[in-house]
Design an enzyme around this catalytic site. Structure first.
Site, PDB file in Angstrom:
ATOM      1  N   ALA A 125      50.666  17.868  22.593  1.00 32.12           N
ATOM      2  CA  ALA A 125      50.068  18.096  20.629  1.00 32.12           C
ATOM      3  C   ALA A 125      49.272  17.111  20.862  1.00 32.12           C
ATOM      4  O   ALA A 125      48.556  15.392  21.630  1.00 32.12           O
ATOM      5  CB  ALA A 125      51.799  17.729  20.335  1.00 32.12           C
TER       6      ALA A 125
ATOM      7  N   GLU B 204      57.763  14.166  25.507  1.00 31.33           N
ATOM      8  CA  GLU B 204      57.549  13.729  23.977  1.00 31.33           C
ATOM      9  C   GLU B 204      58.400  12.476  23.921  1.00 31.33           C
ATOM     10  O   GLU B 204      58.409  11.796  22.480  1.00 31.33           O
ATOM     11  CB  GLU B 204      58.025  15.082  23.147  1.00 31.33           C
ATOM     12  CG  GLU B 204      57.042  15.763  23.417  1.00 31.33           C
ATOM     13  CD  GLU B 204      57.126  17.063  23.841  1.00 31.33           C
ATOM     14  OE1 GLU B 204      57.360  15.937  25.122  1.00 31.33           O
ATOM     15  OE2 GLU B 204      56.611  18.401  24.203  1.00 31.33           O
TER      16      GLU B 204
ATOM     17  N   GLY C 181      53.335  19.864  24.452  1.00 25.32           N
ATOM     18  CA  GLY C 181      52.434  20.681  24.028  1.00 25.32           C
ATOM     19  C   GLY C 181      52.022  22.030  24.587  1.00 25.32           C
ATOM     20  O   GLY C 181      51.866  23.781  24.800  1.00 25.32           O
TER      21      GLY C 181
ATOM     22  N   GLU D 199      54.524  23.909  26.980  1.00 26.02           N
ATOM     23  CA  GLU D 199      55.346  24.554  25.904  1.00 26.02           C
ATOM     24  C   GLU D 199      54.165  26.093  25.159  1.00 26.02           C
ATOM     25  O   GLU D 199      54.453  27.270  25.189  1.00 26.02           O
ATOM     26  CB  GLU D 199      55.687  24.073  24.231  1.00 26.02           C
ATOM     27  CG  GLU D 199      56.371  22.973  24.417  1.00 26.02           C
ATOM     28  CD  GLU D 199      56.811  22.072  23.313  1.00 26.02           C
ATOM     29  OE1 GLU D 199      56.398  22.061  22.405  1.00 26.02           O
ATOM     30  OE2 GLU D 199      57.766  21.859  22.684  1.00 26.02           O
TER      31      GLU D 199
HETATM   32  N1  CAA Z   1      46.787  13.644  22.300  1.00 22.72           N
HETATM   33  C1  CAA Z   1      45.661  13.290  22.174  1.00 22.72           C
HETATM   34  N2  CAA Z   1      44.749  12.514  23.173  1.00 22.72           N
HETATM   35  C2  CAA Z   1      44.895  12.973  24.407  1.00 22.72           C
HETATM   36  C3  CAA Z   1      45.980  13.397  24.520  1.00 22.72           C
HETATM   37  C4  CAA Z   1      46.947  13.729  23.683  1.00 22.72           C
HETATM   38  N3  CAA Z   1      48.536  14.295  23.654  1.00 22.72           N
HETATM   39  N4  CAA Z   1      46.659  13.899  26.092  1.00 22.72           N
HETATM   40  C5  CAA Z   1      44.840  12.510  26.166  1.00 22.72           C
HETATM   41  N5  CAA Z   1      45.145  12.444  25.382  1.00 22.72           N
HETATM   42  C6  CAA Z   1      43.106  11.606  25.701  1.00 22.72           C
HETATM   43  C7  CAA Z   1      43.115  10.177  25.861  1.00 22.72           C
HETATM   44  O1  CAA Z   1      44.102   8.905  24.419  1.00 22.72           O
HETATM   45  C8  CAA Z   1      42.222   9.542  26.380  1.00 22.72           C
HETATM   46  O2  CAA Z   1      41.138   9.161  25.151  1.00 22.72           O
HETATM   47  P1  CAA Z   1      39.846   8.541  25.314  1.00 22.72           P
HETATM   48  O3  CAA Z   1      39.013   8.565  26.568  1.00 22.72           O
HETATM   49  O4  CAA Z   1      39.660   8.318  24.031  1.00 22.72           O
HETATM   50  O5  CAA Z   1      41.097   7.102  25.675  1.00 22.72           O
HETATM   51  C9  CAA Z   1      41.579  11.306  27.432  1.00 22.72           C
HETATM   52  O6  CAA Z   1      42.423  12.321  26.777  1.00 22.72           O
HETATM   53  C10 CAA Z   1      41.692  10.825  28.128  1.00 22.72           C
HETATM   54  O7  CAA Z   1      43.614  10.935  29.010  1.00 22.72           O
HETATM   55  P2  CAA Z   1      43.961   9.422  29.079  1.00 22.72           P
HETATM   56  O8  CAA Z   1      42.840   8.275  29.912  1.00 22.72           O
HETATM   57  O9  CAA Z   1      45.139   8.923  29.434  1.00 22.72           O
HETATM   58  O10 CAA Z   1      43.807  10.496  31.325  1.00 22.72           O
HETATM   59  P3  CAA Z   1      44.893  10.201  31.708  1.00 22.72           P
HETATM   60  O11 CAA Z   1      43.824  10.104  33.796  1.00 22.72           O
HETATM   61  O12 CAA Z   1      45.057   7.904  32.634  1.00 22.72           O
HETATM   62  O13 CAA Z   1      46.107  10.337  32.360  1.00 22.72           O
HETATM   63  C11 CAA Z   1      47.606  11.686  30.882  1.00 22.72           C
HETATM   64  C12 CAA Z   1      46.755  11.736  31.481  1.00 22.72           C
HETATM   65  C13 CAA Z   1      48.861  11.503  31.631  1.00 22.72           C
HETATM   66  C14 CAA Z   1      47.789  13.521  31.310  1.00 22.72           C
HETATM   67  C15 CAA Z   1      47.659  11.148  29.841  1.00 22.72           C
HETATM   68  O14 CAA Z   1      47.362  11.297  28.670  1.00 22.72           O
HETATM   69  C16 CAA Z   1      49.010  11.595  29.031  1.00 22.72           C
HETATM   70  O15 CAA Z   1      50.060  10.940  29.372  1.00 22.72           O
HETATM   71  N6  CAA Z   1      48.762  12.072  27.561  1.00 22.72           N
HETATM   72  C17 CAA Z   1      49.393  12.491  26.493  1.00 22.72           C
HETATM   73  C18 CAA Z   1      51.007  13.351  27.283  1.00 22.72           C
HETATM   74  C19 CAA Z   1      52.111  13.698  26.085  1.00 22.72           C
HETATM   75  O16 CAA Z   1      52.731  12.894  26.061  1.00 22.72           O
HETATM   76  N7  CAA Z   1      51.971  14.974  25.658  1.00 22.72           N
HETATM   77  C20 CAA Z   1      53.069  14.913  24.646  1.00 22.72           C
HETATM   78  C21 CAA Z   1      52.407  14.743  23.190  1.00 22.72           C
HETATM   79  S1  CAA Z   1      53.238  15.421  21.920  1.00 22.72           S
HETATM   80  C22 CAA Z   1      53.449  17.029  21.820  1.00 22.72           C
HETATM   81  O17 CAA Z   1      52.764  17.844  22.641  1.00 22.72           O
HETATM   82  C23 CAA Z   1      54.632  17.357  20.874  1.00 22.72           C
HETATM   83  C24 CAA Z   1      54.853  18.821  20.697  1.00 22.72           C
HETATM   84  O18 CAA Z   1      55.337  19.587  21.751  1.00 22.72           O
HETATM   85  C25 CAA Z   1      54.444  19.970  19.496  1.00 22.72           C
END
Ligand code: CAA
Length: 261
Positions: A69, A135, A112, A115
């Protein structure tokens, strides 16, 4: 209803009876913003109604299928915002799609993203794919079916491990546990998935839809009720021209030409 010429957050390509929908928000690793879900749902709706399309493939990039998400969209939401507007509800359209769906997953499939992939009928992964439900690291937990579909796919012990620790799981482990249908190596990944989709798209569409329906009903009913439902659907298949064609083709030692009727 027709496909849009240009979607903001996805790209579409039709290959014979297959539609390839590519999630396309590279700057956010395909995080599932409301705009992306709107685009995806629009394309899904048109694909469902289009009788020239049998199979829907959803993919992302080599870096990320989807990183979950959109955290930047979610952070300011309150409890009452979620009561007033369940932003996850529209995601479920994919799981309600009648036609066969394939998630072609490469890179990160997190939160997500994992999912969404689990909502598809086949989950085909590149060997580099990383699945996860991280999450818990954000102070929440999965809410687009992760706490329900993941244990059904991999069992309670592994689902608890993934959801409570937030750790990632590689494609090999995911395949061994039953989350992944097939692993395909990196070279020509999407082309190989399209070949699988094309092969499925040559089957009888009404039978594909009924087979999918029958398998999905096994999640919702008792075994005896599920078997009754399966038998009813099987009888319906005998009202199809495709049943006669498929069986005649076998006897005549030729390839069946299904008319999807
Ligand atoms: N939402 C919004 N932006 C996101 C994102 C997310 N889920 N995941 C990555 N991005 C963005 C980052 O903020 C970054 O943007 P900026 O360049 O503007 O800072 C860009 O994408 C690149 O990401 P990273 O610099 O973090 O890339 P990385 O290679 O260092 O890491 C990653 C990759 C491990 C996937 C890391 O981005 C990460 O951990 N992302 C989040 C994963 C996460 O927590 N997902 C769960 C979301 S909650 C959910 O899904 C709820 C549900 O069940 C309904």
């Amino acid at each position: 209803m027709v496909f849009k010429d240009n979607y903001t957050n996805i790209k579409i390509k039709i290959i014979e009876r297959v539609i390839l929908i590519t999630l396309n928000r590279p700057s956010a690793l395909n995080a599932l913003s409301s705009g992306l879900i709107d685009d995806l749902n629009h394309a899904l709706k048109v694909a469902e109604k289009n009788s020239n399309i049998s199979v829907i493939v959803i993919t992302g990039s080599s870096k990320a299928f989807a990183a979950g998400a959109d955290i930047k969209e979610m952070i300011a939401k309150s409890f009452s915002d979620l009561i007033d507007n369940d932003f996850i509800k529209p995601w479920e359209k994919l799981s309600l799609c009648k036609k066969p769906t394939i998630a072609a997953v490469d890179g990160y499939a997190l939160g997500g993203g994992c999912e969404l992939a689990m909502m598809c009928d086949l989950l085909i992964a590149n060997e580099n794919t990383k699945f996860g439900q991280p999450e818990i690291n954000l102070g929440v937990f999965p809410a687009a079916g992760g706490t329900q579909r993941l244990p059904r796919a991999v069992g309670k012990a592994k689902a608890m491990d993934m959801v409570l620790s937030g750790r990632m799981m590689g494609a090999e482990e995911a395949e061994k546990l039953g989350l992944v249908s097939r692993i395909i190596s990196s070279d020509n990944f999407i082309e190989n998935v399209i070949e699988i989709a094309k092969e499925i798209s040559e089957k009888s569409l009404p039978s594909l839809i009924m087979a999918k329906d029958a398998i999905n009903s096994s999640y919702e009913t008792s075994l005896s009720q599920g078997i009754i439902y399966e038998r009813r659907l099987f009888r319906s298949a005998f009202s199809l021209e495709d049943q006669k064609e498929g069986m005649s083709a076998f006897i005549e030692k030729r390839k069946a030409k299904f008319k999807n009727s």
